[in-house]
Design an enzyme around this catalytic site. Structure first.
Site, PDB file in Angstrom:
ATOM      1  N   LEU A  70      -4.380  -5.445  -4.354  1.00 33.79           N
ATOM      2  CA  LEU A  70      -3.189  -4.545  -4.687  1.00 33.79           C
ATOM      3  C   LEU A  70      -1.869  -4.969  -4.493  1.00 33.79           C
ATOM      4  CD1 LEU A  70      -2.539  -1.190  -4.616  1.00 33.79           C
ATOM      5  CD2 LEU A  70      -2.849  -1.225  -2.412  1.00 33.79           C
ATOM      6  N   ASP A  71      -1.220  -5.076  -4.771  1.00 31.71           N
ATOM      7  CA  ASP A  71       0.794  -5.937  -4.425  1.00 31.71           C
ATOM      8  C   ASP A  71       0.828  -7.193  -4.205  1.00 31.71           C
ATOM      9  OD1 ASP A  71       1.434  -2.770  -3.909  1.00 31.71           O
ATOM     10  OD2 ASP A  71       1.391  -2.139  -2.612  1.00 31.71           O
ATOM     11  N   GLN A  72      -0.013  -7.595  -4.871  1.00 30.28           N
ATOM     12  CA  GLN A  72      -0.624  -8.965  -4.491  1.00 30.28           C
ATOM     13  C   GLN A  72       0.084  -9.523  -5.941  1.00 30.28           C
ATOM     14  OE1 GLN A  72      -0.998 -10.056  -1.574  1.00 30.28           O
ATOM     15  NE2 GLN A  72      -1.216  -7.961  -0.921  1.00 30.28           N
ATOM     16  N   GLY A 107       1.090  -1.145   0.370  1.00 36.42           N
ATOM     17  CA  GLY A 107      -0.333   0.134  -0.127  1.00 36.42           C
ATOM     18  C   GLY A 107       0.709   1.049   0.250  1.00 36.42           C
TER      19      GLY A 107
END
Lengths: 276, 276, 276, 276
Positions: free
Chosen positions: D219-221, D193
């Site tokens: 998100l960011d995965q 994040g």
């Protein structure tokens, strides 16, 4: 020492040392703008001091009070008392015992405690007391009380969880604040909890690491003392991560413990100041 | 500052700063037991100083004399004058221009000098004077005299050989002692001289590096400011070493230059003290 | 295996393996454009092979001859015979003994030879024969002949100089080509010869390293198997370099030895191909 | 290519290449025991192929079908089409433009899109179309539809979020699966994040890193392509983390993009296989 940051701290301390002709071997300081705290470590040649340890503390008292310092003055020749807790995996234990035996890292190892008996022969070969305290039975609480009893006898300055693999109960953590250090086999805050190499393998990260930190009541959330990591890729199996990880765990724990033994670690809230 | 090590230096300096209520932002010192020299860097908040720069120098003079210090007091807001020399390979030049343009690393770039014309458009787009001075012709000496003429006009604090690939004549090195820094594409003292990536490939090393160092009359023998290295193996061709090397060269030179611009580098014989 | 590079090598070998339904666990190859040599390592699941080791060699012979391969087919379950030579500093010895004892790195340790007696108790606790052969007396040659006699009895696959600190005579190096590995405490080719940490400290380098290499008649010039390095700065004393260096030496030697034990190292002139 | 692992894949492919006398420049494979998938990358000298690209695909079709391969055969001379999205911070953009301009990393840069206008002059100096699409207004959705329109015109093979700082809407992520790569300024999965350097500073970690990953709806995965990290300590401010972080971000994104441009990245569930 640490205190609220203001003008004149270094001047007062170094003025005191100069006035008494004490020779500074190493000096480090750090001012934290977030918390407004000031941290300092001074290493002075004992032979150059006109005072013994007790007299030095007395002489320094007025400066300590003026700046409301939290301050520790110690003789680095006095060995710290250490207890090591270990489970089946003995690589960190072996590593620390070699550093002790060879004189690289002098400390007073009062006892090794383990839930298994595997390491007994090796530990006792070093003439170090070994206590097996199984924790898998029905009465976990009794086990940890037994561990606490041994710890109390040892009066440890540092308690090292050298891949101990058991979670200490909160009351035990509270009893030794800032004295228990752990090696966690992940690059915290990634992969908290159990089987971090499996978690890392599942996530497909390209570096895997280890973290030495103070133990607090929150699992794997204590202030971080030292970390390191190694490169990995898609071809590395979990077994290979475990194998490579052992070398990083050993190195990171040994550095973390050395910092503690040499009074290089100061707590700053949930973070550390490490004067390496 | 640097001076012969003795008791009371820190006390005198920090006492002076405290007495005038000057706020220390960063302080670092180092005592070299081999040479008996003491080195110190103090970064003080200008607003907290009751003196301007000239008056500060005057006030500090008695301490400076007492300890026979070699001492520089500067205003970090005053930009250092820099000249960059470059050859065909422009990756370091591009990297430094971005750091300049983006405000990350402020300095006063007086000129870029090159033996080729390739970088002219890019440099001039930055409104920086570009001078082509070919050195391959018959009259090398005239070329270096021309370069010296440009340098004299620029009055540089730092001269950066950013992969310049030409060896400066001794008289030119002597003229700017401690002011010329170079990036050499090997992990010195390994692979001195030309084509270091070829040498590294031939030798079969498992890491390849880059070195930022002061230029002296002896080729690649000046005091080392910064180094770094990257992993390689049997499968990497020379072209791949060159490609990976560029990234390390850029990073190492940028760090080295920043240390110089921020007065973090002190000479200690043929070595450096870098207060990073 | 290695042979002159040409079209069809991988096809022939993988065709052979597929035809006999052998399951490839790991496969690596490397073509060296400089020497025109091709190198390959295939790891096959023994259970999937319809042949025993001898029969496999016979079946493969026609392919081997066709490509004029230099080829070794071995059973990874058969432990390699190892002899370790050590001097006073025992950190590498201790590290290898732990890896052996814990099952991390299985090999058949036939003997430890040392010019000092310090490590005897520790080695013998592991039930490994320990031989003290002093080399400081007037008759060095006799000492090395005695060492050779022990080696001959042990029939070692790998001889490990684990910080042995004595230079083997050329005739002994020649007798075991490609079988003797050494850990040198510098980042070769920097700082060949004695007291490399002192040399590194004198030169003021910013990284210090260790190198595992094959021993040849030329001192510290043999093919490099593995290297690593650690960051240092002006504040690190020689003693601190020595201390930090030990950890890198242990790690680099352990990796180098593992590559040898697992047949991952192929010689390519004065360089190595390491299929890690 | 990738397919279910079984005996004979390498034999079939290398047999095919050998039969047609095609010269293998580089070959890598990986069998994933967890998923039972097999991955392979073969780089073949075009001049050695008797077929053009289309004919090669036809000839290979029977092998592809036999093993039910997911397979891509491409001509590495054909430049990949790329679109870069950037926000205010332009260090990654500058770095990629230099690699493009210098010929180090050839690709067809169709456009740069930004929510700010700062980089326009620099991008247009490279004769690359620049589109400002502000996303801060009330109609975010319209902004992303405008971005999608530009993307559609560009027909990108790779979309690079080079510190874009805006979260793409799910429908846009879905539209370009496996084609959007992002540089996140933390060592994922740590500090997902916003403001990861602040999070890292707060937690007191001893290394800080950057991650290049595929963008998915979470998100960011997305699958991680490349990572790296740098050492930090208590003395580093957030501003210093940001400064040091930029260098790691640039390097990690450049490597990640290069792997994509050279078809070195294969998806394996939520992980990647990177044949570097």
């Amino acid at each position: 020492m640490s205190c609220t940051d203001r003008i004149g701290i270094v001047a007062a301390v170094s003025g005191f040392l100069a006035q008494h002709r004490m020779w500074i071997v190493d000096a480090k300081h750090h001012a934290d703008p977030d918390t407004g705290r000031f941290f300092m470590r001074q290493e002075v040649l004992a032979d150059s001091s006109p005072f013994g340890l007790e007299e030095l503390r007395r002489q320094f008292e007025s400066i300590r009070q003026k700046f409301e310092m939290s301050c520790t003055i110690i003789d680095s020749d006095e060995l710290k008392r250490v207890v090591i807790l270990v489970s089946r995996q003995a690589h960190c234990l072996d590593d620390l015992l070699y550093r002790l035996r060879s004189g690289e890292m002098p400390f007073d190892l009062r006892a090794v405690i383990s839930n298994h008996d595997d390491s007994r022969a090796f530990v006792e070969w070093h003439k170090v007391p070994f206590h097996q305290v199984p924790t898998d039975g029905t009465n976990k609480d009794a086990a940890f009380r037994e561990i606490d009893r041994i710890l109390q006898q040892c009066e440890p300055d540092v308690i090292v969880l050298a891949r101990y693999m058991r979670i200490l109960p909160p009351w035990l953590c509270e009893k030794y604040p800032g004295k228990i250090i752990n090696i966690h086999h992940s690059f915290l805050p990634s992969f908290v909890g159990s089987r971090p190499y499996h978690q890392a393998h599942d996530r497909g990260v390209k570096y895997v690491g280890a973290t030495c930190h103070f133990v607090t009541q929150e699992l794997d959330q204590g202030p971080i003392i030292e970390q390191d990591a190694f490169r990995t890729n898609h071809a590395d199996t979990i077994d290979e991560l475990v194998r490579m990880g052992r070398d990083v765990e050993k190195a990171v724990l040994a550095r973390g413990l050395r910092y503690c033994l040499e009074n290089r670690v100061l707590l700053n809230g949930r973070k550390t100041v490490v004067f390496d």
